[in-house]
Design an enzyme around this catalytic site. Sequence first.
Site, short mmCIF file in Angstrom:
data_model
loop_
_atom_site.label_atom_id
_atom_site.label_comp_id
_atom_site.label_asym_id
_atom_site.label_seq_id
_atom_site.Cartn_x
_atom_site.Cartn_y
_atom_site.Cartn_z
N GLY A 1 0.19 5.32 -4.52
CA GLY A 1 -0.41 6.59 -4.93
C GLY A 1 0.18 7.75 -4.14
O GLY A 1 0.55 8.79 -4.70
N ARG A 2 0.27 7.58 -2.80
CA ARG A 2 0.81 8.66 -1.96
C ARG A 2 2.28 8.92 -2.27
O ARG A 2 2.73 10.06 -2.27
CB ARG A 2 0.65 8.29 -0.47
CG ARG A 2 -0.69 8.72 0.08
CD ARG A 2 -1.01 8.01 1.36
NE ARG A 2 -1.37 6.62 1.11
CZ ARG A 2 -1.49 5.69 2.05
NH1 ARG A 2 -1.25 6.01 3.30
NH2 ARG A 2 -1.86 4.47 1.74
N GLU B 1 0.68 -13.42 12.25
CA GLU B 1 1.21 -12.25 12.95
C GLU B 1 1.11 -11.05 12.00
O GLU B 1 1.48 -11.16 10.82
CB GLU B 1 2.69 -12.46 13.32
CG GLU B 1 2.92 -13.58 14.31
CD GLU B 1 2.35 -13.28 15.69
OE1 GLU B 1 2.12 -12.09 16.03
OE2 GLU B 1 2.13 -14.25 16.43
N TRP C 1 -11.43 -2.16 -9.16
CA TRP C 1 -12.06 -1.76 -10.43
C TRP C 1 -12.72 -0.40 -10.32
O TRP C 1 -13.00 0.25 -11.33
CB TRP C 1 -13.11 -2.80 -10.86
CG TRP C 1 -12.54 -4.15 -11.15
CD1 TRP C 1 -12.67 -5.26 -10.37
CD2 TRP C 1 -11.76 -4.54 -12.29
NE1 TRP C 1 -12.00 -6.32 -10.96
CE2 TRP C 1 -11.44 -5.91 -12.13
CE3 TRP C 1 -11.29 -3.88 -13.42
CZ2 TRP C 1 -10.68 -6.62 -13.06
CZ3 TRP C 1 -10.53 -4.59 -14.35
CH2 TRP C 1 -10.24 -5.93 -14.16
N ASP D 1 0.84 -1.21 0.00
CA ASP D 1 0.00 0.00 0.00
C ASP D 1 0.87 1.25 0.00
O ASP D 1 1.97 1.25 0.57
CB ASP D 1 -0.90 -0.04 1.24
CG ASP D 1 -2.07 0.93 1.13
OD1 ASP D 1 -2.29 1.50 0.04
OD2 ASP D 1 -2.77 1.13 2.13
N HIS E 1 2.97 3.14 -8.97
CA HIS E 1 2.82 1.70 -9.24
C HIS E 1 4.08 1.14 -9.91
O HIS E 1 4.50 0.02 -9.63
CB HIS E 1 1.58 1.44 -10.10
CG HIS E 1 0.30 1.84 -9.41
ND1 HIS E 1 0.02 1.51 -8.11
CD2 HIS E 1 -0.77 2.58 -9.84
CE1 HIS E 1 -1.16 2.01 -7.77
NE2 HIS E 1 -1.65 2.66 -8.80
N THR F 1 -10.73 -7.03 -5.94
CA THR F 1 -12.00 -6.94 -6.69
C THR F 1 -12.59 -5.53 -6.55
O THR F 1 -13.38 -5.11 -7.37
CB THR F 1 -13.02 -8.00 -6.18
OG1 THR F 1 -13.10 -7.87 -4.76
CG2 THR F 1 -12.59 -9.41 -6.52
N GLU F 2 -12.17 -4.81 -5.49
CA GLU F 2 -12.67 -3.44 -5.29
C GLU F 2 -11.89 -2.41 -6.12
O GLU F 2 -12.35 -1.30 -6.35
CB GLU F 2 -12.58 -3.02 -3.81
CG GLU F 2 -13.59 -3.70 -2.89
CD GLU F 2 -13.16 -5.07 -2.41
OE1 GLU F 2 -11.94 -5.32 -2.35
OE2 GLU F 2 -14.04 -5.91 -2.14
N SER G 1 -8.26 -5.35 4.74
CA SER G 1 -8.79 -5.02 3.41
C SER G 1 -9.16 -6.22 2.56
O SER G 1 -8.82 -6.29 1.38
CB SER G 1 -7.79 -4.13 2.65
OG SER G 1 -7.64 -2.91 3.32
N LEU H 1 11.12 -20.79 -4.28
CA LEU H 1 10.07 -19.92 -3.74
C LEU H 1 8.78 -20.01 -4.56
O LEU H 1 8.82 -20.02 -5.79
CB LEU H 1 10.58 -18.47 -3.75
CG LEU H 1 9.59 -17.39 -3.34
CD1 LEU H 1 9.36 -17.39 -1.84
CD2 LEU H 1 10.08 -16.01 -3.77
C1 FPP Z 1 -1.69 0.13 -3.48
O1 FPP Z 1 -1.28 1.48 -3.47
C2 FPP Z 1 -1.20 -0.56 -4.64
C3 FPP Z 1 -1.96 -1.18 -5.61
C4 FPP Z 1 -3.43 -1.25 -5.56
C5 FPP Z 1 -1.37 -1.75 -6.79
C6 FPP Z 1 -0.22 -2.67 -6.52
C7 FPP Z 1 0.44 -2.96 -7.79
C8 FPP Z 1 1.74 -2.95 -7.98
C9 FPP Z 1 2.77 -2.71 -6.94
C10 FPP Z 1 2.19 -3.21 -9.35
C11 FPP Z 1 3.22 -4.24 -9.47
C12 FPP Z 1 2.83 -5.57 -8.98
C13 FPP Z 1 3.50 -6.67 -9.33
C14 FPP Z 1 3.12 -7.99 -8.79
C15 FPP Z 1 4.64 -6.60 -10.25
P1 FPP Z 1 -2.38 2.61 -3.59
O2 FPP Z 1 -2.49 2.98 -5.03
O3 FPP Z 1 -3.64 2.16 -2.95
O4 FPP Z 1 -1.68 3.74 -2.78
P2 FPP Z 1 -2.39 4.91 -1.96
O5 FPP Z 1 -3.12 4.24 -0.81
O6 FPP Z 1 -1.25 5.74 -1.50
O7 FPP Z 1 -3.32 5.63 -2.88
#
Ligand code: FPP
Length: 233
Positions: free
Chosen positions: A20-21, A198, A66, A17, A34, A63-64, A187, A128
């Site tokens: 975006g920030r 844990e 989208w 997570d 990303h 799924t959310e 989530s 792995l």
């Molecule tokens: C959450 O950050 C991140 C996602 C929903 C996308 C995760 C996807 C990747 C890291 C792309 C690469 C993945 C692989 C497996 C190569 P957010 O956008 O919710 O961040 P925010 O909470 O700051 O808005």
Amino acid sequence: MIDDIFKKPEHVAVIMDGNGRWAKRRGLPRVFGHREGAKAVERTLKIAVELDIKWLSVFAFSTENWKRPKEEVDAIMSLLVEYINTKVPELVRDNIRLRFMGRRDGLPEMIRESMDEGEKATEHCSGLNFVVAINYSGKAEIVDAVNKILRSGVDEISENTFKSYLYIPEMPEPDLLIRTSGEKRISNFMLWQLAYTELYFTETLWPDFDEEEFLKAVYFYQSRERRFGKVPG
Ligand code: FPP
């Protein structure tokens, strides 16, 4: 490095997570976050291999998700396809088996094809297990399992039998869940499997997640006494 006399998690799950920030703080579009997030996935895989962890699972698209703007959804899907298509030879070289969990129906054809090819190409790898959750939610997985059970005509099941209807029945339950970016929520990730996991939360945003952060999470895990409902003995 992690000392082998201490228990090591067999399965580490990650809610990635804060992409975006991370981008917003730099005045960049979210998709840059990303992209950096994908690099953090690379680093994490490398450390997991070094630590000889058997299962690493990451929540890439729920799924959310989208409900996000179409450009962002398209960018994440393209990033995932690009990742799978370019990284599979390295995964094979490093003996990493790629697997996916989530609802395949509803995913664009191009990503389903890449997922099938990636799984097939790494099927023989015995190191792995790298599980990427795409179009995944814990509630959807449980509902899908129940529907499979209903269709199979079984009228009573045990917890063990239920487990065999989940997306990856042989996947052990996570020992450690890491969530980045300071949010303290599950989530809808692996609701069945996280029963005794844990939970480790860090303020670090996912694109900044590195070896030091991973080791901190593992040390945290090693300091926990896991009782599974029993009294200390
Ligand atoms: C959450 O950050 C991140 C996602 C929903 C996308 C995760 C996807 C990747 C890291 C792309 C690469 C993945 C692989 C497996 C190569 P957010 O956008 O919710 O961040 P925010 O909470 O700051 O808005």
